[in-house]
Design an enzyme around this catalytic site. Structure first.
Site, short mmCIF file in Angstrom:
data_model
loop_
_atom_site.label_atom_id
_atom_site.label_comp_id
_atom_site.label_asym_id
_atom_site.label_seq_id
_atom_site.Cartn_x
_atom_site.Cartn_y
_atom_site.Cartn_z
N ASP A 223 0.83 -1.21 0.00
CA ASP A 223 0.00 0.00 0.00
C ASP A 223 0.86 1.26 0.00
O ASP A 223 0.61 2.20 -0.76
CB ASP A 223 -1.01 -0.01 1.17
CG ASP A 223 -0.39 -0.40 2.51
OD1 ASP A 223 0.80 -0.78 2.54
OD2 ASP A 223 -1.10 -0.32 3.52
N ASP A 251 0.57 -1.63 -13.57
CA ASP A 251 -0.34 -0.75 -14.32
C ASP A 251 -0.24 0.68 -13.80
O ASP A 251 -0.26 1.64 -14.57
CB ASP A 251 -1.79 -1.24 -14.22
CG ASP A 251 -2.20 -2.11 -15.40
OD1 ASP A 251 -1.29 -2.76 -15.98
OD2 ASP A 251 -3.39 -2.15 -15.74
MG MG Z 1 -2.39 -6.43 -15.63
#
Ligand code: MG
Ligand code: IPM
Length: 359
Positions: A223, A251
């Site tokens: 996190d 991503d």
């Molecule tokens: Mg992915």
């Protein structure tokens, strides 16, 4: 040299970007005196439509018998029913497992001339040059038991996160080997404050780091790493993570530089064979229009040349030609080209022209 390359165009814009990239590979062959032989095979939704399965045996057979595989993208709304028995993504996951591709390597870099495309302020982007090394054949994606049932009258779904020492060790070792050729810094991602799997991850990673004393390392909880990736991305060099955390963080990392359409990836295992693909998806909204950006696939082909075929000079020549095309202001639509946007093929041709010119 003579090399065989399996082409897996897949779905959506996949066929367009793979065909354009094949032209670049052919130009590399001509310019450097290599002969590349291609075997075109089905995967994903295209394979489901034609054979009923997302990963036909012929496809795996071809990947196994060629030097490397270049993949476009899989998936699309046509096959998106979550209840369907066969899904395009099974092609990707099945291939990773069948070929033992346990590592997904995704470099993230800024391109000169694209600074304004990033969602981050320019001063945050300074020094961003990092590589994700994501574990790809273990963790919660593949752990058993997994499934759906009914329990106490409630529908229930369950997955299992498992990592063995062997799986952790080899991926962290690969991260160290990659870091050794860069800034010699590895950040290992876990959730050791909550998950038992991740406590073992941290233990084994610590042992591997001790054996690689030239590498600086740190451990970060997933996190807070997600937060630091946008507040101080320049602080990272190599980031090693398990399958799911690596999926999510990579991503996030991919959009930092505003160049999602430019980023390549390599999926690697033991030996030289690998599967190379752009990190973007199948973009069904623009499929068939000839406007997709081929550069993520072209740069994936550069990784293929370097890592599977040992053609380092050729890989560098392709990377330089791409950087030059961008620096020259050439843009596809996703890069903000507006009315002056190049088509997929025109962009590939621009790269080929620079490849030939640079000598
Ligand atoms: Mg992915
Ligand atoms: C990726 C993708 C895949 C994954 C999906 C399409 C199965 O998101 O390659 O990152 O989750 O691994």
């Amino acid at each position: 040299m003579k090399a065989t390359i399996t082409l897996l165009p897949g779905d959506g814009i996949g066929p367009e970007i793979v065909d354009a990239t094949r032209q670049v590979l052919d130009a590399v062959g001509t310019r450097f005196g290599h002969s590349f032989v291609y075997s075109r095979q089905l995967i994903g939704g295209a394979a489901i439509d034609e054979t009923g399965t997302a990963l036909p045996d012929d496809t795996i057979g071809s990947c196994r018998s060629s030097n490397a595989t270049l993949l476009g993208a899989v998936g699309g709304p046509r096959w998106d029913d979550p209840k369907a028995k066969v899904r395009p993504e099974q092609g990707l996951l099945g291939m990773r497992k069948a070929l033992g591709l346990y590592a997904n390597v995704r470099p993230v870099k800024c391109f000169a001339g694209l600074e304004d495309a990033s969602p981050l302020r320019p001063e945050r982007l300074r020094d961003v040059d990092l590589v994700f090394v994501r574990e790809l054949t273990g963790g919660i994606y593949f752990g058993e038991p997994k499934g759906k049932d009914t329990h106490d009258g409630q529908r229930r779904g369950f997955d299992t996160m498992v990592y063995t020492e062997h799986e952790i060790r080899r991926i962290v070792e690969m991260a160290c080997a990659i870091a050794r050729k860069r800034k010699k810094h590895v950040t290992s991602i876990d959730k050791a404050n909550v998950l038992a799997t991740m406590q073992v991850w941290r233990e084994v990673a610590t042992e591997v780091f001790r054996e690689n004393a030239d590498i600086h390392f740190d451990h970060q909880l997933v996190d807070s790493a997600a937060m630091r990736l946008v507040t101080d991305p320049g602080a990272f060099d190599v980031i090693v993570a398990g399958n799911m955390f690596g999926d999510i963080l990579s991503d996030e990392g991919a959009v930092l530089t505003g160049s999602l359409g430019l980023l390549p990836s390599a999926s690697l295992g033991e030996g030289k064979r690998g599967v190379y693909e752009p990190i973007h998806g199948s973009a069904p909204d623009i499929a068939g229009k000839g406007i997709a950006n081929p550069l993520g696939t072209v740069l994936s082909a550069a990784m293929l040349l370097r890592l599977s075929l040992d053609l380092d000079a050729e890989a560098t020549a392709v990377e330089r030609a791409v950087a030059r095309a961008i620096a020259d202001g050439l843009r596809t639509r996703d890069l903000g080209g507006g009315d002056a946007s190049l088509s997929t093929i025109a962009m590939a041709e621009a790269v080929i022209e620079r490849l030939e010119r640079e000598g």
